[in-house]
Design an enzyme around this catalytic site. Structure first.
Site, PDB file in Angstrom:
ATOM      1  N   LYS A 167      12.798 -24.181  12.978  1.00 24.65           N
ATOM      2  CA  LYS A 167      12.346 -25.294  13.821  1.00 24.65           C
ATOM      3  C   LYS A 167      13.434 -26.371  13.834  1.00 24.65           C
ATOM      4  O   LYS A 167      13.812 -26.889  12.780  1.00 24.65           O
ATOM      5  CB  LYS A 167      11.040 -25.845  13.254  1.00 24.65           C
ATOM      6  N   LEU A 217       6.993  -5.961  -2.123  1.00 19.18           N
ATOM      7  CA  LEU A 217       8.452  -5.840  -2.238  1.00 19.18           C
ATOM      8  C   LEU A 217       9.009  -4.789  -1.283  1.00 19.18           C
ATOM      9  O   LEU A 217      10.197  -4.744  -1.016  1.00 19.18           O
ATOM     10  CB  LEU A 217       8.843  -5.490  -3.674  1.00 19.18           C
ATOM     11  N   ARG A 232     -11.312  14.042  -9.328  1.00 18.14           N
ATOM     12  CA  ARG A 232     -12.431  14.704 -10.003  1.00 18.14           C
ATOM     13  C   ARG A 232     -13.263  15.552  -9.059  1.00 18.14           C
ATOM     14  O   ARG A 232     -13.759  16.603  -9.433  1.00 18.14           O
ATOM     15  CB  ARG A 232     -13.322  13.646 -10.671  1.00 18.14           C
ATOM     16  N   GLN A 236       4.226 -10.889   8.124  1.00 15.67           N
ATOM     17  CA  GLN A 236       3.312 -10.114   8.959  1.00 15.67           C
ATOM     18  C   GLN A 236       2.238 -11.001   9.533  1.00 15.67           C
ATOM     19  O   GLN A 236       1.963 -12.049   8.945  1.00 15.67           O
ATOM     20  CB  GLN A 236       2.670  -8.975   8.154  1.00 15.67           C
ATOM     21  N   LYS A 241       8.004  -4.572   1.827  1.00 15.30           N
ATOM     22  CA  LYS A 241       7.860  -5.048   3.217  1.00 15.30           C
ATOM     23  C   LYS A 241       9.230  -5.449   3.774  1.00 15.30           C
ATOM     24  O   LYS A 241      10.031  -6.068   3.079  1.00 15.30           O
ATOM     25  CB  LYS A 241       6.877  -6.210   3.287  1.00 15.30           C
ATOM     26  N   GLY A 247      -9.253   8.639  -3.132  1.00 17.03           N
ATOM     27  CA  GLY A 247      -9.467   7.182  -3.020  1.00 17.03           C
ATOM     28  C   GLY A 247      -8.901   6.610  -1.739  1.00 17.03           C
ATOM     29  O   GLY A 247      -8.154   7.267  -1.010  1.00 17.03           O
ATOM     30  N   ASP A 248      -9.255   5.354  -1.519  1.00 19.71           N
ATOM     31  CA  ASP A 248      -8.865   4.649  -0.295  1.00 19.71           C
ATOM     32  C   ASP A 248      -7.357   4.508  -0.119  1.00 19.71           C
ATOM     33  O   ASP A 248      -6.812   4.750   0.949  1.00 19.71           O
ATOM     34  CB  ASP A 248      -9.471   3.245  -0.371  1.00 19.71           C
ATOM     35  N   GLY A 307      -5.941  10.582  -8.052  1.00 19.95           N
ATOM     36  CA  GLY A 307      -6.894   9.699  -7.359  1.00 19.95           C
ATOM     37  C   GLY A 307      -6.801   9.952  -5.857  1.00 19.95           C
ATOM     38  O   GLY A 307      -6.856   9.026  -5.045  1.00 19.95           O
ATOM     39  N   HIS A 350       2.059 -10.445  -5.637  1.00 20.05           N
ATOM     40  CA  HIS A 350       2.729 -10.462  -4.333  1.00 20.05           C
ATOM     41  C   HIS A 350       3.474 -11.783  -4.072  1.00 20.05           C
ATOM     42  O   HIS A 350       4.663 -11.796  -3.777  1.00 20.05           O
ATOM     43  CB  HIS A 350       1.735 -10.225  -3.188  1.00 20.05           C
TER      44      HIS A 350
END
Ligand code: BG6
Length: 489
Positions: A386, A181, A46, A378, A183, A15-16, A12, A241
């Protein structure tokens, strides 16, 4: 010197995800000297493309770390020379056999290991797994396959996918990726808990009032509407996530840092959770909104999304872990697209100070907010706590202030992308950050009943304007659960 070789095939490749994440991560690993001496990268897809065209496509997305820019161009050239392309169908054993031939040429008789990254939709990845394992797996070394979510739409389809995968692969060959996982701040969660004396003793219903897992994006599903409409935000973000972060947050101390020990603890937490109830869920969908002369499109304005779509782009949920440590503590999740900001955070709200001296002596206006520990995954990675503090000066006035560990101020090194860590782990055979099949089953058991109910009852998501804070219903849900738990039996 290492005589073996690793061949990485990105299935692939046009792909993006491949362009934006996988190739740049592989380059970053190469740049850092983390890839083995002998490696080859193949793009497989492809479309017809030459090696030069693939290199040209890939080169556009590569970047260098800020601290070592000098030899960047040179490194990119060297990296691109190791990238090749093979055009083929995802369900053709013959095409994968051709790939196998090319891989063998590059491996030049070395002991070869092969990694396939399946960056393709699940409806075609079973065929690709079949063809790759039958025609292009390593003859002597290991063959591993990284699969991307979605792993199904519910318990049944996920089980079917797992069953199909297991016809061709053993569990230890399957690397189910959940990039959260990888990150930095998610990895750090266990360090924070288990290597600091001051947090672990507080990590229970005794001191924690509620825990919030928040994911928000300030853009919509633009360009991905077709995919998204079939899944919705609960399957896209919560079931994987956010739930993975929750499991790491809430698990008991593992026996060791070994992958199986950690995953054993995570799966125990997941299996101790109460299936989510419809009453504890709020769903929303963004609508068009005009601000400052710009009109932002609504979800159903996307041409690939049906006009009457009921797919949620926002969800808030209250979940519970029925075990001794967490009994009665609400774990609140919130995930949404097209909101006012982009962030991912864990917020731990502690209980009120019992018999608060300052409240008693000075009245309720001095009953400051309770302590809160925030882990900002992030952007602007940070951990802050606090606390109530006295405002300097004569008289007594309290003020909530933060003890703040802001990563950009503390560490000069850039934070690696999640995909770098995960790809490196897959190459090294480290499974700690990948999802085991029993974890996946438990995650689906938790969400499948409510997902079905939402669909069967055709629950209409509450509309919220693009760029807003989400549907008002989510605030009521949070208000219902954020308060003090009244009984501590
Ligand atoms: C993906 C989801 O898993 O994570 C996307 O499918 C989402 O919808 C993305 O945008 C968010 O990842 P990150 O790393 O940009 O927060």
């Amino acid at each position: 010197k290492d005589k073996s070789t690793v061949s990485i095939t990105v299935v692939g490749a046009s792909g993006d995800l491949a362009k934006k994440k996988i190739f740049p991560a592989l380059f970053a690993l190469y740049y850092e000297g983390c890839l083995p001496e002998h490696f080859t990268i193949f793009g497989y897809a492809r479309s017809k493309m030459t090696d030069a065209e693939l290199r040209n496509m890939v080169s556009k997305t590569l970047t260098c770390r800020i601290d070592k820019r000098e030899n960047c161009g040179e490194k990119m050239e060297q990296f691109l020379e190791r990238c090749f392309y093979h055009s083929g169908q995802y369900d053709s054993q013959e095409n994968f056999a051709e790939l196998d031939k090319k891989l063998k040429e590059h491996e030049a008789g070395r002991f070869s290991n092969r990694l396939f990254y399946l960056s393709i939709p699940p409806n075609i990845f079973i065929n690709a797994v079949r063809c790759a394992s039958l025609s292009a797996s390593s003859a002597y070394g290991w063959t591993r396959v990284i699969v991307e979510k979605p792993f199904g739409r519910d318990s049944e389809s996920s089980a079917a996918l797992t069953g199909a995968l297991k016809q061709y692969l053993k569990e230890d060959q399957i690397f189910r990726i959940d990039h959260y996982l990888g990150k930095e701040l998610v990895e750090n969660l266990s360090v924070l808990r288990f290597s600091n004396l001051i947090f672990e003793p507080l990590w229970s219903r005794q001191y924690i009032r509620n825990v919030q897992f928040i994911f928000s994006e300030d853009f919509g599903t633009e360009g991905r509407g077709g995919y998204f409409d079939h899944y919705g935000i609960i399957r896209d973000i919560m079931q994987n996530h956010l739930l993975q972060i929750l499991a790491l947050f809430a698990m008991e101390t593992p026996v060791s840092l070994d992958a199986e020990d950690i995953r054993n603890e995570k799966v125990k937490v997941l299996r101790s959770m109460r299936p989510l109830q419809l009453d504890d869920v709020v769903v929303g969908q963004y609508k068009s909104h005009t601000k400052g002369g710009t009109t932002y499109p609504g979800y159903t304005d996307d041409k690939t999304v049906p006009k009457d779509s009921l797919t949620p782009t926002f969800a808030a949920a209250a979940l519970f872990i029925d075990n001794a440590r967490w009994d009665g503590v609400p774990f609140l999740m919130k995930a949404g697209k097209a909101l006012h900001t982009r962030s991912a955070e864990i917020r731990v709200q502690f209980r009120h100070v019992p018999g608060n001296l300052y409240n008693k002596n000075f009245g309720s206006d001095l009953d400051q907010a309770t302590n809160e520990l925030v882990i900002r995954v992030q952007p602007d990675e940070a951990i802050y706590l606090k606390i109530n503090n006295k405002v300097p000066g004569l008289g007594i006035r309290l003020d909530a202030s933060n003890l703040n560990l802001l990563y950009s101020a503390r560490y000069s090194k850039e934070i690696p992308d999640a995909y770098e860590r995960l790809l490196l782990d897959a190459i090294e055979g480290e499974r700690r950050l990948f999802i085991r099949s029993d974890e996946l089953d438990a995650a689906w058991s938790l969400f499948t009943p409510v997902l079905k109910e939402l669909e069967q009852k055709k629950i209409v998501p509450e509309k919220y304007p693009y760029g807003s804070r989400g549907p008002i219903g989510a605030h009521y849900l949070a208000a219902r659960y954020k308060g003090e738990i009244t009984t501590l039996s």
